[in-house]
Design a protein around this motif. Structure first.
Motif, PDB file in Angstrom:
ATOM      1  N   ALA A 166       1.760   1.938  -3.533  1.00  0.00           N
ATOM      2  CA  ALA A 166       0.584   2.290  -4.345  1.00  0.00           C
ATOM      3  C   ALA A 166       0.067   3.695  -4.033  1.00  0.00           C
ATOM      4  O   ALA A 166      -0.299   4.446  -4.944  1.00  0.00           O
ATOM      5  N   GLN A 171      -3.079   2.739 -12.052  1.00  0.00           N
ATOM      6  CA  GLN A 171      -2.848   2.592 -10.612  1.00  0.00           C
ATOM      7  C   GLN A 171      -4.155   2.472  -9.837  1.00  0.00           C
ATOM      8  O   GLN A 171      -4.309   1.603  -8.986  1.00  0.00           O
ATOM      9  N   ALA A 225      -5.651  -0.805  -7.770  1.00  0.00           N
ATOM     10  CA  ALA A 225      -6.096  -0.773  -6.369  1.00  0.00           C
ATOM     11  C   ALA A 225      -7.539  -1.262  -6.248  1.00  0.00           C
ATOM     12  O   ALA A 225      -7.885  -2.038  -5.359  1.00  0.00           O
ATOM     13  N   THR A 228       0.812  -1.222   0.000  1.00  0.00           N
ATOM     14  CA  THR A 228       0.000   0.000   0.000  1.00  0.00           C
ATOM     15  C   THR A 228       0.849   1.277   0.000  1.00  0.00           C
ATOM     16  O   THR A 228       0.493   2.254  -0.666  1.00  0.00           O
ATOM     17  N   VAL A 237      -7.377   5.527  -3.346  1.00  0.00           N
ATOM     18  CA  VAL A 237      -6.590   4.279  -3.353  1.00  0.00           C
ATOM     19  C   VAL A 237      -6.622   3.633  -1.968  1.00  0.00           C
ATOM     20  O   VAL A 237      -6.807   2.416  -1.834  1.00  0.00           O
ATOM     21  N   TYR A 238      -6.485   4.451  -0.918  1.00  0.00           N
ATOM     22  CA  TYR A 238      -6.490   3.888   0.445  1.00  0.00           C
ATOM     23  C   TYR A 238      -7.865   3.328   0.807  1.00  0.00           C
ATOM     24  O   TYR A 238      -7.970   2.303   1.483  1.00  0.00           O
ATOM     25  N   THR A 291      -8.036  -0.053  -0.725  1.00  0.00           N
ATOM     26  CA  THR A 291      -7.096  -0.958  -0.049  1.00  0.00           C
ATOM     27  C   THR A 291      -7.633  -1.348   1.321  1.00  0.00           C
ATOM     28  O   THR A 291      -7.553  -2.510   1.726  1.00  0.00           O
TER      29      THR A 291
END
Length: 504
Positions: free
Chosen positions: A55, A404, A408, A52, A214-215, A218
């Motif tokens: 990423a 990207q 994710a 992570t 993205v987080y 994730t």
């Protein structure tokens, strides 16, 4: 570099080498992770941060990296990114604890975000002749698509025969050779820089918005979709990215000029490519687990099991995409390419515990590779085709951003679908498994059930990517001068062809 300068083809070697390093780094660490976790005492809860941290930094800073390339010069940004990536890789390989490892991975992401847009935009401004552009992007497309599978092979080999640290150290020779080659060989065309002042509010809003997005995906994988922080991240991301669009529409020198995004062909490319990557990343994950856990393959054997996909990808990109790109409209390569990939994915929905590798997995991978290679190649070229030279860095960054974010989303979404299908299967069948052997069989069957459920979703996602390519992309074959439709970009494209050449 002029259109007759042979150094452009040498430059392509170093650009391709750098792109391979960035792409394979997304998967090479996955195979080494269990060994690194044990050596460095990383807890199970923090293990995902090794992936992570990279990423988040990479995905969050890509637009900023693309703008830096336009402002500072692509060659300079490219070489700086390579040197920084090599240093961060050395730090990761020498890591003595969790903090040092996570810091190194974040730094790799930061320098990767400088490097990746600069690489693609260098190709965009160096190769303007239609046939040569087709060849150059064919090679680049094959690497961008197949690099992840190469990472699995290399990661398995280095972990099994050397040490997990070599999955980091291996980047150093790649980066040094590419940086030296780029420094001495690349001559960037003059007049292609965008020297307008940096849009600081845009940088902050886009970086925070992309990091939150993205987080969010994730975190959803580990904490669930209804977790308050996960939901908060998605809401925060939507607010930040909406604010980013409003700012970009009003400021004089935007980080991401909306003309790059709203042109229908480029918009279609970003959207369909992002969806295709969701399906691809999910597949890498499930096929790796299936081969290692269910079939009992070693890391090296698992890596080599992905070779048919790489062969298909290279063939589709260089032999089909590159040969037809100057004669056929991009949608007639991208749409059918995604359909062929979906057929390969459809075969994999038939996976069972005893499935034959040669009978099902190998042909499925060949179809996937051929389809993706054929689609990726015109997509990579069209994403920067007809863009004004001063915007080529940020247009390239959008390609990488869609990849990207797609990666994710793919990992989180498809993993969650697989996990819930596996849990449901165990709940339904656990009562009947009274012996250890029967319990083991139910466990393996449940895993396969989870993988196939997620792969069905991947089939649908690829079908959606094909539909978007057919519906939105309406430009003709990329021959003669670049013909971007609809946004006045064709004028900028002509400028791109006429740029005078000076050596840096």
């Amino acid at each position: 570099m002029s259109e007759t300068d042979p150094r452009r083809w040498k430059a392509l070697i170093f650009i391709a080498l750098a792109q391979l390093m960035v792409v394979l780094d997304a998967t090479i660490v996955n195979i080494a992770l269990p060994s690194a976790q044990q050596d460095l005492g990383i807890s199970d809860g923090n293990r995902q941060w090794v992936i992570t941290a990279y990423a988040l930094a990479f995905g969050g800073l890509l637009l900023f990296g693309g703008r830096i390339a336009d402002l500072w010069g692509r060659k300079r940004t490219f070489v700086t990114g390579l040197i920084g990536f090599a240093a961060a890789s050395a730090l990761g390989g020498a890591a003595t604890g969790e903090a040092m490892m996570l810091g190194a991975r974040a730094l790799q992401g930061v320098f990767g975000a400088l490097l990746a847009p600069a690489a693609l935009s260098l190709l965009a401004v160096m190769f303007t002749d239609a046939k040569e552009r087709a060849k150059a992007f064919g090679i680049y497309g094959a690497i961008a698509g197949g690099g992840g599978a190469v990472g699995l092979i290399l990661g398995g080999f280095l972990t099994e025969y050397l040490n997990w640290r070599w999955t980091f150290f291996v980047n150093i020779p790649f980066a040094v050779i590419a940086a030296l080659g780029a420094y001495f060989v690349i001559r960037e065309p003059a007049g292609a820089r965008n020297r307008s002042p940096l849009d600081i509010p845009g940088v902050i809003l886009s970086t925070l918005g992309l990091v939150a997005l993205v987080y969010g995906f994730t975190r959803a994988e580990s904490a669930g979709w209804s977790d308050s922080l996960t939901v908060g991240m998605f809401v925060g991301s939507a607010v930040l990215l909406a604010a980013f669009v409003l700012v970009e529409a009003k400021v004089k020198s935007p980080l991401l000029p909306l003309r790059v995004l709203t042109e229908r062909n480029r918009g279609g490319v970003y959207l369909s490519l992002g969806l295709a990557i969701i399906a691809m990343f999910g597949l890498f994950l499930f096929l790796t687990y299936y081969l290692q856990i269910v079939k009992g393959f070693s890391p090296v054997k698992t890596g080599f099991a992905f070779l048919p996909m790489i062969v298909g990808m290279i063939t589709g990109s260089t032999q089909i995409g590159a040969r037809l790109m100057t004669r056929v409209a991009p949608r007639l390569l991208m749409g059918p390419g995604f359909v062929v990939a979906a057929l390969g994915m459809l075969l994999l929905t038939q996976l069972e515990i005893g499935t034959s590798y040669a009978g099902l997995i190998l042909p499925a991978q060949l179809l996937l590779g051929l389809g993706m290679g054929t689609a990726f190649m015109p997509a990579m070229s069209l994403a920067t085709h007809g863009v004004e030279p001063r915007d080529s860095g940020v247009a390239s960054a959008m390609v990488n951003t869609s990849q990207q974010v797609g990666g994710a989303i793919g990992t989180a979404l498809l993993n969650t679908i697989a996990a819930s299908a596996t849990t449901a299967y165990i709940a339904d069948h656990a009562a009947g498994a009274t012996t250890p052997a029967a319990q083991k069989l139910v466990q393996a069957q449940a895993m396969v059930e989870g993988y196939t459920s997620a792969i069905w979703w991947a089939v649908g996602i690829l079908a959606a990517a094909a539909a978007i390519a057919f519906a939105l992309i309406n430009t003709g074959a990329q021959s003669g001068s670049p013909a971007a439709s609809g946004s006045g970009d064709s004028e900028g494209a002509e400028d791109e062809v006429r740029i005078p050449v000076v050596a840096h």
